[in-house]
Enzyme design. Structure first.
Site, PDB file in Angstrom:
ATOM      1  N   PHE A   1      -5.386   0.101  -2.879  1.00  0.00           N
ATOM      2  CA  PHE A   1      -3.973  -0.286  -2.922  1.00  0.00           C
ATOM      3  C   PHE A   1      -3.285   0.256  -1.676  1.00  0.00           C
ATOM      4  O   PHE A   1      -3.237   1.458  -1.457  1.00  0.00           O
ATOM      5  CB  PHE A   1      -3.243   0.243  -4.163  1.00  0.00           C
ATOM      6  CG  PHE A   1      -1.801  -0.215  -4.183  1.00  0.00           C
ATOM      7  CD1 PHE A   1      -1.455  -1.460  -4.683  1.00  0.00           C
ATOM      8  CD2 PHE A   1      -0.798   0.572  -3.631  1.00  0.00           C
ATOM      9  CE1 PHE A   1      -0.132  -1.906  -4.655  1.00  0.00           C
ATOM     10  CE2 PHE A   1       0.521   0.128  -3.595  1.00  0.00           C
ATOM     11  CZ  PHE A   1       0.850  -1.108  -4.115  1.00  0.00           C
TER      12      PHE A   1
ATOM     13  N   ASP B   1      -4.961   6.550   4.265  1.00  0.00           N
ATOM     14  CA  ASP B   1      -3.686   6.229   3.614  1.00  0.00           C
ATOM     15  C   ASP B   1      -3.359   7.369   2.651  1.00  0.00           C
ATOM     16  O   ASP B   1      -3.897   7.425   1.544  1.00  0.00           O
ATOM     17  CB  ASP B   1      -3.794   4.886   2.886  1.00  0.00           C
ATOM     18  CG  ASP B   1      -2.474   4.503   2.210  1.00  0.00           C
ATOM     19  OD1 ASP B   1      -1.603   5.384   2.054  1.00  0.00           O
ATOM     20  OD2 ASP B   1      -2.329   3.321   1.835  1.00  0.00           O
TER      21      ASP B   1
ATOM     22  N   LYS C   1       6.532   7.699   0.842  1.00  0.00           N
ATOM     23  CA  LYS C   1       6.908   8.226  -0.470  1.00  0.00           C
ATOM     24  C   LYS C   1       7.623   9.583  -0.383  1.00  0.00           C
ATOM     25  O   LYS C   1       8.794   9.622  -0.052  1.00  0.00           O
ATOM     26  CB  LYS C   1       5.682   8.244  -1.386  1.00  0.00           C
ATOM     27  CG  LYS C   1       5.240   6.820  -1.763  1.00  0.00           C
ATOM     28  CD  LYS C   1       4.391   6.726  -3.003  1.00  0.00           C
ATOM     29  CE  LYS C   1       4.290   5.281  -3.473  1.00  0.00           C
ATOM     30  NZ  LYS C   1       3.005   4.663  -3.251  1.00  0.00           N
TER      31      LYS C   1
END
Ligand SMILES: *Cc1c(COP(=O)(O)O)cnc(C)c1O
Length: 407
Positions: free
Chosen positions: A148, A233, A262
Site C-alpha cells: 500500500f 516507504d 503522516k
C-alpha cells in the site's frame, strides 16, 4: 450562534448529511468525533474513547498536542504560504532539523504521503536515465505484492488489491511485482533496467505484515550490488511507530530514499517528505518537479515542532516499551477469537480466526467499551494508539480487548 446549533445536532444528523452529500468511498464506524486530547477522543454525545488507530499513525504525538498547536497558531498568524517562487524562513530550518535527526543529506518536501511516493518514483526514474544510463523510457521499478503506497493512478497501477484497481485502468507500465519478504524473488526480478525497489519495512495496510528477519538487509545488499535505489516507504512505520525513529533501524540499514508523512505533522496538517542522499535528489533541476504547498512555512513550522516533541518527550522509547506491554498482553489473552498477534512497537495487529465472523463486529464491540479500532481486511484488528499512551491506559485497554476477544 450557528456553532452552538451545530453542536447540539444529534449524531444521526451527521450520518445523514454524510450519506446525502458525501462520496461513499469510506465505510467508517458510526461514531462522530468532535474533540481529541492525547490518546483520547470524544464523540458528539460526550462519550470518551481510547484511540487505537491514531489516524493511521498520523497522530503519533497524540491528539492536539499543545506544543504543536502553539507552533501552528504562532506561524498561522505570521505567514502561511509563499509558494516556492520565494523563500521562507521556516523551510531551511525544517531541512536542517530533519536531516540531522534522520542522518539524511537532502529533503524534498511535499504534502500527502502519496505525493512523496510519486516524487520518489519520478526521482528514481530520472536517476536511472541520467546516472545509471538506462535507455529512454525503459526504467523498471520493483514493488511488492500486497503493497500500500497511496491512491493516485500511478501508485494504484502497481497495487495487487483488486478493490484498489478494479475499474480504474488503464495503468502505466514500468513496474514489476514480487512477493513480499522474499529476497530471492527480488534478486531474480532485478534486470539491467531496474532503477528502484520500493518497499514498506512492515506492510501496514496489508495487516501489519512483518517480513522475515534479515529481509531488509538482504534487499539493501541486493540494491547496492545491482546499482538499484532502495526506496523505503516509512510513511506509516516511521517517526517512532515501531519503537525506533525509522523502522529501517531494526535491521541497521539505510535506504537511498526514505518516504515519511503522516506523523511528520502530528496530525495537524499534511506534510510529507522524501529524504535522500545528495546524489539521488540532485538529479532534479529547477522546474522539473514541485508543489504549491510543498515546503510552505506553516507546514514546516508544524513539522519542526512535531519532530521536536517526538524526541524531547521520549515518545519513541515509549512506543518500544508500551508496544512490548501491549503485544505481550494481547498474546496472553489467547484462546477465543485470536489466531495470532503481530507487532513491532505500537504497530500491532490481532488476526482473528476466520470462524470468528469478521473483524468489524469486534471493532464495534470495542467501540461500545470505549476503544476505537479499525479492521483491516476481513479478519484483522489493527491496534496503533498514539505513542504517548501510558502503562495504565494499556492495561485498561487490555481488559477491554480480553472481554471482547476471549468471548
Ligand atoms: C498512508 C500511507 C500512504 C499514503 O499517504 P496519504 O497521505 O494517504 O497519501 C503511503 N504509504 C503508506 C505505507 C501509508 O501508510
Amino acid at each position: 450562534m450557528t456553532d452552538t446549533l451545530d453542536l447540539v445536532r444529534p449524531r444521526t444528523d451527521f450520518l445523514a448529511l454524510e450519506a446525502e452529500y458525501g462520496a461513499r468511498n469510506y465505510k467508517p464506524l458510526d461514531v462522530v468525533l468532535t474533540r481529541g486530547e492525547g490518546v483520547y477522543l470524544w464523540d458528539v454525545d460526550g462519550h470518551r474513547y481510547l484511540d487505537c488507530l491514531s489516524a493511521y499513525s498520523a497522530v503519533n504525538q497524540g491528539h492536539c498536542h499543545p506544543r504543536i498547536l502553539e507552533a501552528m497558531i504562532a506561524q498561522a498568524g505570521r505567514l502561511t504560504l509563499t509558494s516556492r517562487a520565494f523563500r521562507n524562513d521556516q523551510l531551511g530550518l525544517f531541512y536542517e532539523e530533519l536531516c540531522t535527526l534522520t542522518r539524511s543529506h537532502s529533503v524534498l518536501p511535499m504534502n500527502t504521503g502519496v505525493e512523496a511516493v510519486e516524487s520518489a518514483l519520478k526521482v528514481a526514474r530520472k536517476w536511472g536515465y541520467k546516472v545509471k544510463g538506462v535507455p529512454a523510457d525503459m526504467a523498471e521499478i520493483i514493488v511488492c505484492a500486497d503493497n500500500f503506497h497511496g491512491r493516485t493512478l500511478s501508485v494504484i497501477g502497481f497495487s495487487t488489491d483488486p478493490q484498489s484497481t478494479s475499474g480504474f485502468g488503464p495503468f502505466g507500465p514500468g513496474f514489476k511485482v514480487v512477493p513480499y519478504g522474499d529476497a530471492a524473488a527480488l534478486e531474480a526480478a532485478i534486470g539491467p533496467n531496474t532503477v528502484a525497489f520500493l518497499v514498506e519495512p512492515i506492510q501496514g495496510e496489508a495487516g501489519v505484515i512483518i517480513p522475515p528477519a534479515g529481509y531488509l538487509k538482504a534487499a539493501r545488499d541486493l540494491c547496492t550490488r545491482h546499482d538499484v535505489i532502495l526506496i523505503l516507504d516509512e510513511i506509516q512505520t516511521g517517526l517512532g511507530r515501531t519503537g525506533r525513529l525509522l523502522a529501517e533501524e531494526h535491521e541497521g540499514i539505510e535506504a537511498d530514499l526514505t518516504l515519511i508523512g503522516k506523523a511528520l505533522s502530528g496530525g495537524f496538517y499534511p506534510v510529507s517528505a522524501v529524504l535522500s542522499n545528495k546524489e539521488i535528489l540532485g538529479v532534479l533541476k529547477p522546474g522539473e518537479h514541485g508543489s504549491t504547498f510543498g515546503g510552505n512555512p506553516l507546514g514546516c513550522a508544524v513539522a519542526r515542532m512535531a519532530l521536536k516533541v517526538l524526541v524531547d518527550e521520549g515518545m519513541i522509547e515509549n512506543a518500544a516499551a508500551m508496544g512490548g506491554r501491549m503485544t505481550a498482553g494481547l498474546r496472553a489473552i489467547g484462546g477465543g477469537a485470536v489466531k495470532t498477534v503481530r507487532g513491532r512497537g505500537l504497530m500491532i495487529a490481532v488476526e482473528l480466526h476466520p470462524a470468528a465472523g469478521g473483524a468489524r463486529a469486534y471493532c464495534q464491540a470495542l467501540q461500545a467499551r470505549g476503544i476505537l479500532c479499525k479492521e483491516t481486511h476481513e479478519h484483522t484488528v489493527r491496534i496503533a494508539p498514539p505513542l504517548v499512551i501510558t502503562a495504565g491506559q494499556i492495561d485498561w485497554a487490555l481488559e477491554q480487548f480480553a472481554a471482547v476477544l476471549a468471548a
